[in-house]
Design a protein around this motif. Structure first.
Motif, PDB file in Angstrom:
ATOM      1  N   LEU A   1       1.000  -0.912   0.015  1.00 13.58           N
ATOM      2  CA  LEU A   1       0.612  -0.552  -0.020  1.00 13.58           C
ATOM      3  C   LEU A   1       0.596   1.829   0.207  1.00 13.58           C
ATOM      4  N   ILE A   2       1.919   1.032   0.695  1.00 17.31           N
ATOM      5  CA  ILE A   2       2.748   2.097   0.773  1.00 17.31           C
ATOM      6  C   ILE A   2       3.291   2.771  -0.450  1.00 17.31           C
ATOM      7  N   ASP A   3       4.226   1.885  -0.881  1.00 16.53           N
ATOM      8  CA  ASP A   3       4.881   1.537  -2.407  1.00 16.53           C
ATOM      9  C   ASP A   3       4.061   1.560  -3.429  1.00 16.53           C
ATOM     10  N   ARG A   4       2.756   1.163  -3.310  1.00 21.79           N
ATOM     11  CA  ARG A   4       1.517   2.367  -4.229  1.00 21.79           C
ATOM     12  C   ARG A   4       1.334   3.941  -3.891  1.00 21.79           C
ATOM     13  N   THR A   5       1.539   4.095  -3.185  1.00 31.31           N
ATOM     14  CA  THR A   5       0.914   5.594  -2.882  1.00 31.31           C
ATOM     15  C   THR A   5       2.398   5.888  -3.364  1.00 31.31           C
ATOM     16  N   ILE A   6       3.372   5.940  -2.590  1.00 29.27           N
ATOM     17  CA  ILE A   6       4.766   6.934  -3.100  1.00 29.27           C
ATOM     18  C   ILE A   6       4.794   6.873  -4.310  1.00 29.27           C
ATOM     19  N   GLU A   7       4.920   5.699  -5.258  1.00 29.64           N
ATOM     20  CA  GLU A   7       4.360   5.494  -6.836  1.00 29.64           C
ATOM     21  C   GLU A   7       3.890   6.995  -7.190  1.00 29.64           C
ATOM     22  N   TYR A   8       2.368   7.431  -6.801  1.00 26.62           N
ATOM     23  CA  TYR A   8       1.330   7.465  -7.454  1.00 26.62           C
ATOM     24  C   TYR A   8       2.222   9.629  -6.878  1.00 26.62           C
ATOM     25  N   TYR A   9       2.784   9.150  -6.004  1.00 24.79           N
ATOM     26  CA  TYR A   9       3.245  10.731  -4.905  1.00 24.79           C
ATOM     27  C   TYR A   9       4.084  11.278  -6.068  1.00 24.79           C
ATOM     28  N   ARG A  10       5.021  10.544  -6.407  1.00 27.00           N
ATOM     29  CA  ARG A  10       6.436  10.430  -7.577  1.00 27.00           C
ATOM     30  C   ARG A  10       5.930  11.058  -8.712  1.00 27.00           C
ATOM     31  N   GLU A  11       4.423  10.796  -9.002  1.00 27.42           N
ATOM     32  CA  GLU A  11       3.981  10.760 -10.590  1.00 27.42           C
ATOM     33  C   GLU A  11       4.059  12.417 -10.268  1.00 27.42           C
ATOM     34  N   ILE A  12       3.010  12.761  -8.970  1.00 27.18           N
ATOM     35  CA  ILE A  12       2.827  14.194  -9.167  1.00 27.18           C
ATOM     36  C   ILE A  12       3.958  15.232  -8.742  1.00 27.18           C
ATOM     37  N   VAL A  13       4.878  15.057  -8.342  1.00 26.19           N
ATOM     38  CA  VAL A  13       5.457  15.985  -6.923  1.00 26.19           C
ATOM     39  C   VAL A  13       6.936  15.771  -8.567  1.00 26.19           C
ATOM     40  N   SER A  14       7.330  15.136  -9.062  1.00 24.58           N
ATOM     41  CA  SER A  14       8.500  15.501  -9.617  1.00 24.58           C
ATOM     42  C   SER A  14       8.595  15.805 -10.929  1.00 24.58           C
ATOM     43  N   PRO A  15       7.710  16.001 -11.678  1.00 21.62           N
ATOM     44  CA  PRO A  15       7.524  16.530 -12.986  1.00 21.62           C
ATOM     45  C   PRO A  15       7.151  18.217 -12.864  1.00 21.62           C
ATOM     46  N   HIS A  16       7.106  18.443 -11.282  1.00 23.87           N
ATOM     47  CA  HIS A  16       6.370  19.917 -11.236  1.00 23.87           C
ATOM     48  C   HIS A  16       7.265  20.504  -9.956  1.00 23.87           C
ATOM     49  N   LEU A  17       7.921  19.362  -8.970  1.00 28.87           N
ATOM     50  CA  LEU A  17       8.580  20.364  -8.411  1.00 28.87           C
ATOM     51  C   LEU A  17      10.193  19.883  -8.579  1.00 28.87           C
TER      52      LEU A  17
END
Length: 271
Positions: free
Chosen positions: A227-243
């Motif tokens: 569950l944590i791994d799946r959430t962090i993968e979403y987090y990466r997809e959202i945060v990395s391109p913008h920040l």
């Protein structure tokens, strides 16, 4: 519910809910129940089911018309409902699904627990029984799951399908200021539930509810890492391109994992 009810402490003690929210949540919940029923083949005997669903949802739209019109809770004056329909120019909508003033009034008063006695011997049209299931259960589900400590105390029947109360399970979420992250965790949890053969039902501010066919609950600890791994993968997809943040395991040891804490039966997002 909620607000002033002329001294009726049972209703006044309930959490208040805007009428529009009540309609949208109730309609969404009962449609989810119907989805499950169709998946199990329990509604195959219902002819023209899409038409009947529309009729039921329209009935639910008006089920609390007395609150909109500030009229008697007994809802014993059909003319008040008719005037509301005319004011909203919804006659054509009723005609399109084969409803008239008598049948829409029947749907309203014979599905409200407090006014069912008004319908005895007057309406109770057996041909719209499925539609009545939609109206009454949409109202129950929306009201029950609006409360902070939500627990269904009855089975939900729609046609030949029964959503058993004991098979509805939940995973609690601790309130957090990290709203967006909490939503990502919920999304990850829903996908994980589906992968385990459970059926996602709906989510509230404080919990995700799912349907377990055998009545068993999942062990949150067993799926915590996934569950944590799946959430962090979403987090990466959202945060990395913008920040411009890059996650590299050789330089940063997955720093985002620490913001999600999973206890038995409960999930929280922490700083």
């Amino acid at each position: 519910k909620g607000g002033e009810w002329g001294g009726n402490l049972k209703f006044e003690s309930k959490k208040d809910m805007p009428y529009l929210s009540h309609i949208i949540s109730g309609a969404s919940m009962i449609l989810r129940v119907i989805d499950l029923a169709i998946e199990e083949g329990k509604l195959s005997d219902i002819k023209d089911i899409e038409h009947k669903i529309k009729r039921g949802l329209i009935g639910f739209l008006f089920h609390d018309y007395n609150k909109i019109m500030n009229s008697s809770y007994k809802m014993d004056e059909k003319d008040i409902l008719i005037s509301l329909i005319k004011e909203l120019n919804l006659d054509d909508l009723l005609n399109d699904v084969g409803l008239n003033y008598d049948t829409i009034y029947d749907l309203v008063i014979s599905t409200e627990i407090g006014t069912q006695f008004n319908a005895i011997g007057k309406f109770q049209d057996p041909s719209i029984g499925f539609e009545k299931d939609i109206v009454s259960n949409a109202d129950k589900l929306s009201s029950i799951f609006n409360e902070s400590d939500s627990k269904l105390n009855m089975n939900i029947r729609v046609g030949n399908f029964i959503l058993k109360k004991d098979s509805i399970k939940s995973i609690k979420f601790t309130p957090s200021i990290y709203y967006a992250l909490t939503d990502l965790v919920k999304l990850s949890l829903i996908e994980e539930l589906n992968s385990l053969g459970m059926k996602y039902l709906w989510a509230t501010e404080s919990a995700v509810y799912y349907y377990s066919y055998d009545g068993a609950s999942i062990n949150l600890q067993d799926i915590s890492n996934k569950l944590i791994d799946r959430t962090i993968e979403y987090y990466r997809e959202i945060v990395s391109p913008h920040l411009g943040i890059k996650f590299n395991d050789r330089k940063i040891q997955n720093p985002a994992r620490g913001i999600i804490k999973i206890d038995i039966g409960e999930i929280k997002c922490v700083a």
